[in-house]
Motif scaffolding. Structure first.
Motif, short mmCIF file in Angstrom:
data_model
loop_
_atom_site.label_atom_id
_atom_site.label_comp_id
_atom_site.label_asym_id
_atom_site.label_seq_id
_atom_site.Cartn_x
_atom_site.Cartn_y
_atom_site.Cartn_z
N HIS A 143 37.07 42.53 30.80
CA HIS A 143 36.39 42.77 32.08
C HIS A 143 37.12 43.87 32.82
N THR A 144 36.36 44.67 33.55
CA THR A 144 36.99 45.78 34.30
C THR A 144 38.03 45.28 35.29
N GLY A 145 37.83 44.08 35.85
CA GLY A 145 38.77 43.55 36.82
C GLY A 145 40.16 43.39 36.26
N GLU A 146 40.27 43.09 34.96
CA GLU A 146 41.58 42.92 34.33
C GLU A 146 42.30 44.27 34.21
N VAL A 147 41.57 45.31 33.86
CA VAL A 147 42.18 46.63 33.76
C VAL A 147 42.52 47.17 35.15
N THR A 196 32.39 44.78 35.77
CA THR A 196 31.50 44.28 34.72
C THR A 196 32.30 43.98 33.47
N ASP A 197 31.69 43.23 32.56
CA ASP A 197 32.31 42.95 31.27
C ASP A 197 32.24 44.18 30.37
N VAL A 215 38.42 36.53 35.31
CA VAL A 215 38.90 37.50 36.29
C VAL A 215 40.05 36.91 37.10
N ALA A 216 39.96 35.61 37.42
CA ALA A 216 41.04 34.98 38.18
C ALA A 216 42.35 35.05 37.42
N ALA A 217 42.28 34.84 36.10
CA ALA A 217 43.50 34.92 35.30
C ALA A 217 44.05 36.32 35.28
N ALA A 218 43.17 37.31 35.25
CA ALA A 218 43.63 38.70 35.21
C ALA A 218 44.31 39.12 36.50
N LEU A 219 43.99 38.43 37.58
CA LEU A 219 44.54 38.80 38.88
C LEU A 219 45.72 37.93 39.27
N ALA A 220 46.40 37.35 38.29
CA ALA A 220 47.44 36.35 38.58
C ALA A 220 48.78 36.96 38.95
N VAL A 221 48.97 38.28 38.80
CA VAL A 221 50.27 38.89 39.12
C VAL A 221 50.37 39.10 40.62
#
Length: 381
Positions: free
Chosen positions: A245-249, A319-320, A342-348
């Motif tokens: 997902h773009t949110g992770e990048v 988006t995915d 997305v929540a996991a990607a934003l964990a930092v």
């Protein structure tokens, strides 16, 4: 709000959620403040910055802000009073700002009207638009500007936190704020990102004013990531490699490009500092190497701005990745909500303890005392 704290206001404006940063006000401006007007500090604070004495009073069905001007006139800043509306204190659907004089009935000036039928209705309950209109009129009336303080540095730090939280900066002629990515329309994801930003801002010592409806109290406070710089950069690379997902990048790029204290900005500072140190080492070629380092730092700083801009473009896509989605779906347990990716990607993020807002009374209820409209912040920096 503490006199030396920067205030960050998180709110919904129409179809988007924004974050507006206000500079701290000087100690003299705090005279006469009380907890009674605390839920309206996002209005009274910027007015006191310009030397106005402010009080919060109860009108027909809601609280109003009364600000006295040097010529004896006064501003009345009011939510819709009739019919009454149900909203958190200080966050109505519209505003009416008038100027009048107690000894001159002919003076009645409408400065701003964003009520449903008003000329500024398109702005709704926007606090930045409201304050911009008031500032314009105060400038015309010759009131002095806000005093200089250390606000710019604090605002830059707040910008860095919001950047890491996934917000996108918006720079216009007379205002600068942040917003959620334009394609992030899922309400669950919006609350996750706002809650994350809220936690990070509080952990950094900022005063945060937030509509309680934008927070998700069920989310646990983020944990501390005790990693070395090498481990953190390696973690960012791995997260990009596995991103679906773009949110992770975007989360990874945010660490690199955050204004003021992002990885790339720190590299630029290190190169410039090294150049200054090297220049005075004593050999004839040393100034050449120092200038070369400065040139590289300048180019890298320019590239960092480009990458930051592209990070904003990617954030708005939200988006995915079509080629990586299926592989990620195969790894996600069936009962796991899709939004958790997305929540996991934003964990930092830094450690923070969220103070969730108490239930807010209806504006039409009897007003024995004014309840806080936002949680209290973490200790100031």
């Amino acid at each position: 709000m503490r006199p030396d704290q920067t205030l960050v206001t998180l709110q919904r404006e129409g179809t988007r959620i924004t974050a507006c940063t206000s500079e701290p006000f000087v100690q003299e401006a705090a005279a006469g403040t009380s907890e009674h007007d605390h839920p309206y500090s996002h209005l009274t604070t910027p007015l006191r910055q310009r030397g106005l004495a402010c009080t919060v009073e109860y009108g027909l069905s809601d609280y109003i802000v009364h600000a006295e001007l040097p010529d004896g006139s006064a501003l009345i800043i009011s939510p819709p009073q009739e019919p009454p509306t149900d909203h958190p204190p200080g966050y109505p659907e519209g505003w009416l700002v008038t100027r009048g004089h107690p000894d001159d009935s002919t003076l009645h000036e409408v400065i701003y009207d964003s009520e449903p039928d008003g000329p500024h209705a398109r702005h709704g309950g926007s606090i930045p638009r409201l304050l911009a209109a008031i500032d314009t009129r105060l400038d015309q009336l010759g009131l002095p500007p806000r005093p200089e303080n250390r606000g710019p540095a604090q605002k830059s730090a707040a910008d860095a936190v919001l950047h890491r939280a996934g917000f996108v900066p918006v720079v216009l002629f007379r205002e600068h704020f942040h917003r959620l990515p334009s394609a992030m329309t899922d309400l669950v994801e919006q609350r996750q990102m706002v809650t994350r930003a809220f936690d990070m801002l509080q952990a950094e010592g900022f005063d945060v004013s937030c509509d309680p409806g934008l927070l998700d109290p069920s989310l646990p406070p983020p944990g501390h990531q005790g990693l070395s710089l090498d481990d953190r950069l390696g973690h960012l690379t791995q997260s990009i490699q596995s991103a679906a997902h773009t949110g992770e990048v975007v989360a990874a790029l945010s660490e690199l490009t955050a204004p003021g204290d992002g990885v790339l900005q720190r590299v630029v500072e290190s190169l410039n500092t090294t150049a200054d140190w090297w220049e005075g080492l004593g050999e004839p070629a040393d100034p050449h190497y120092a200038n070369r380092l400065r040139y590289i730092a300048k180019k890298l700083d320019s590239y960092a701005l480009d990458i930051r801009s592209m990070r904003g473009e990617l954030a708005d896509r939200h988006t995915d990745h079509p080629r990586r989605l299926q592989a990620r779906v195969d790894q996600v347990a069936p009962e796991e909500p899709a939004a958790s990716r997305v929540a996991a990607a934003l964990a930092v993020s830094p450690t923070a303890r969220r103070t969730t807002p108490a239930a807010l009374p209806s504006a039409s209820a009897a007003p024995p005392s004014l309840s806080p409209a936002r949680p209290s912040s973490a200790p100031g920096r």
